[in-house]
Scaffold this active site. Structure first.
Site, short mmCIF file in Angstrom:
data_model
loop_
_atom_site.label_atom_id
_atom_site.label_comp_id
_atom_site.label_asym_id
_atom_site.label_seq_id
_atom_site.Cartn_x
_atom_site.Cartn_y
_atom_site.Cartn_z
N GLU A 153 -39.87 55.49 8.84
CA GLU A 153 -39.46 54.22 8.69
C GLU A 153 -39.70 53.22 9.69
OE1 GLU A 153 -35.83 54.66 6.71
OE2 GLU A 153 -36.46 55.59 5.02
N GLU B 96 -38.67 61.17 1.24
CA GLU B 96 -37.40 61.22 1.22
C GLU B 96 -37.05 60.63 -0.24
OE1 GLU B 96 -34.80 58.93 4.35
OE2 GLU B 96 -36.06 60.01 5.74
C1 FCB Z 1 -33.45 56.81 5.55
C2 FCB Z 1 -33.36 57.56 6.79
C3 FCB Z 1 -32.74 58.77 6.62
C4 FCB Z 1 -31.36 58.63 6.29
C5 FCB Z 1 -31.55 58.33 5.14
C6 FCB Z 1 -30.25 57.96 3.95
O1 FCB Z 1 -33.77 55.22 5.53
O2 FCB Z 1 -34.95 57.85 6.99
O3 FCB Z 1 -32.52 59.10 8.24
O4 FCB Z 1 -30.36 57.81 6.99
O5 FCB Z 1 -32.03 56.68 4.72
#
Ligand code: FCB
Length: 482
Positions: free
Chosen positions: A203, A380
């Protein structure tokens, strides 16, 4: 659409056409018959996933290992007022000692992949010094995953920096490019026989926005120009590491985990809102991907500079998806690209401040990203839900959105739920729980949440069956199963 449309979006027309054809073909088949990956039972379709689909969870070193005292996040946590609930990461889930206990749980839950990150500050505690014991511990962890039938995906940089790097200017200093490259090559030389799925960076835009624009994460800067410098160094560092990893490992699959959001105009009739939403989409979602696919750094990040090494430097696209923002044009907010963002008030919300629950957004992002012509991994997807009330239907609706994209020809290869265990959630400390497994940090006790059991049923069946939906979230059955 404003004239800002970046070149990286050109391929999208082709995929939209393909998606349209698949939709037309699907609607031409009358029910109830088996079609594609769907099998009808009890008058409802089972959503089957491709045979080699990966089901797993994602974590990051600082959030689960404990006592990462040699990085900039640890230093930041010790400053008063930086973490909203006043906690510090401390031992967190204690993976440095006991990761394997959670790997056992993941395997028992039917997970066949796990995304984890390496802590640069452990591997290289000082510039020019490698910690062989730390590398040995990571070897043990990766081997532990393989022994349990779990394919590792390894992230090299997930927000934290060794203190020595932070002290020399971190990602603002162009020296970070060769330094990151050296770190990447050391890791692949030492661990490359145990892993071939790599994420160089997690990210980058979140890192820049929170660290260099809002200043709520280290290094606590409020300066767009400095953020832009970081952007450019991150593109360069990724590109160089991409080639290094490939030189060392022929079958490597290398990418970035990109946080991608939906930005919709608050008022679709308003040209200004549409423009503001498109601008945010370009800045937040598209610009970095554009740079690492066509090699170009466009305004506002640079002046049409081409970085040859960055051209086509992704083997897949890592999608981190959480939510959507409604966007209204606001002349008083030039620093936020003239945009005021808010969560759609008519929707379901997750915990305060975390926004809308919007599974359709995952489908939309996947369709859009397929325009790059690369395989996709959902690196994610998750929800902060301290009582586990919303997580079961969240998992089902987002897995169903993924299935819909796959049915329409989008090459999604895996789904990593954030996260396996409750952990340290950056500036929110321990106030936001994302895990499938509840962690009581003091005695390091674990308890499976109901959502862990549901996720296991999906992973083991490699499908969403009517029985699973009826058992866990009957209220959304009409939305996700025909
Ligand atoms: C994302 C991050 C991860 C965690 C989630 C909830 O943006 O990559 O580390 O904090 O959010």
């Amino acid at each position: 659409m404003p004239s800002l449309s970046p070149p990286c979006l050109r391929g999208l027309h082709a995929v939209s056409l393909r998606v349209l054809c698949v939709r037309l073909a699907a609607s031409a088949v009358s029910k109830p018959v088996s079609r594609g990956g769907n099998i009808l039972t009890n008058d409802r379709a089972t959503l089957r996933f491709p045979e080699d689909f990966l089901w797993g969870t994602a974590t990051s070193s600082h959030q689960v290992e404990g006592h990462n005292t040699n990085n900039d996040w640890w230093a930041w946590e010790q400053l008063p007022g930086k973490i909203s609930d006043g906690t510090t990461s401390g031992p967190t889930a204690d993976w440095w000692q006991r990761a394997e206990e959670d790997f056992d749980r993941a395997a028992a839950l039917g997970q066949n992949t796990l995304r984890l990150s390496l802590e640069w500050s452990r591997i290289q505690p000082q510039e020019g010094e490698w910690d062989e014991a730390a590398l040995g511990r990571y070897r043990q962890m990766l081997q532990g995953l393989l022994d349990r039938g779990i394919t590792p995906m390894v992230t090299l940089h997930h927000f934290t920096n060794p203190l020595w790097l932070a002290e020399k200017g971190g990602w603002e200093n162009p020296e970070v490019v060769p330094l990151f490259d050296r770190y990447a090559s050391k890791v692949v030389e030492e661990l490359g026989d145990l892993c071939s799925l790599w994420c160089t960076l997690n990210e980058p835009l979140i890192y820049i926005v929170f660290g260099y624009i809002y200043g709520t994460w280290p290094p606590g800067v409020h300066d767009l120009l400095r953020g832009i410098r970081v952007f450019r160094n991150m593109v360069r560092a990724h590109a160089r590491a991409y080639h290094t990893i490939h030189r060392l490992q022929a079958d490597a699959q290398v990418s970035i985990a990109r946080h991608l959001r939906i930005f919709d105009p608050a008022n679709r009739e308003s040209q200004a809102d549409r423009w503001a939403a498109r601008l945010l989409e370009y800045v937040f979602n598209d610009a970095f991907l554009g740079a690492v696919t066509n090699g170009r750094i466009d305004p506002p990040f640079g002046f049409w500079e081409v970085i040859p090494q960055a051209i086509d430097s992704l083997d897949y696209i890592g999608v981190n998806y959480y939510s959507r923002d409604m966007v209204a044009f606001d002349i008083t907010q030039p620093a936020s690209f003239f945009a005021r963002r808010f969560a759609n008030p008519d929707s379901e919300f997750s915990m305060e401040g975390w926004g809308e629950v919007y599974p359709e957004g995952l489908y939309r992002i996947l369709v859009e990203m397929s325009g790059y012509g690369k395989p996709l991994y959902i690196t994610e997807v998750g929800i902060p839900d301290n009582t586990d009330q919303q997580r079961p239907s969240f998992i089902l609706s987002h897995a169903a959105a993924t299935h819909r994209a796959i049915q329409e020809g989008v090459p999604v290869k895996g789904f990593y739920f954030w996260s396996l265990v409750d952990n340290f959630e950056w500036a929110e400390g321990y106030s936001a729980r994302f895990g499938l497994i509840d962690v009581d940090f003091e005695p390091q006790a674990r308890k499976l949440k109901e959502s862990a059991r549901l996720y296991a049923e999906i992973a083991k069946a490699n499908a969403i069956t009517p029985e699973i939906v009826e058992k866990w979230a009957p209220e959304i059955i009409d939305q996700i199963l025909e």
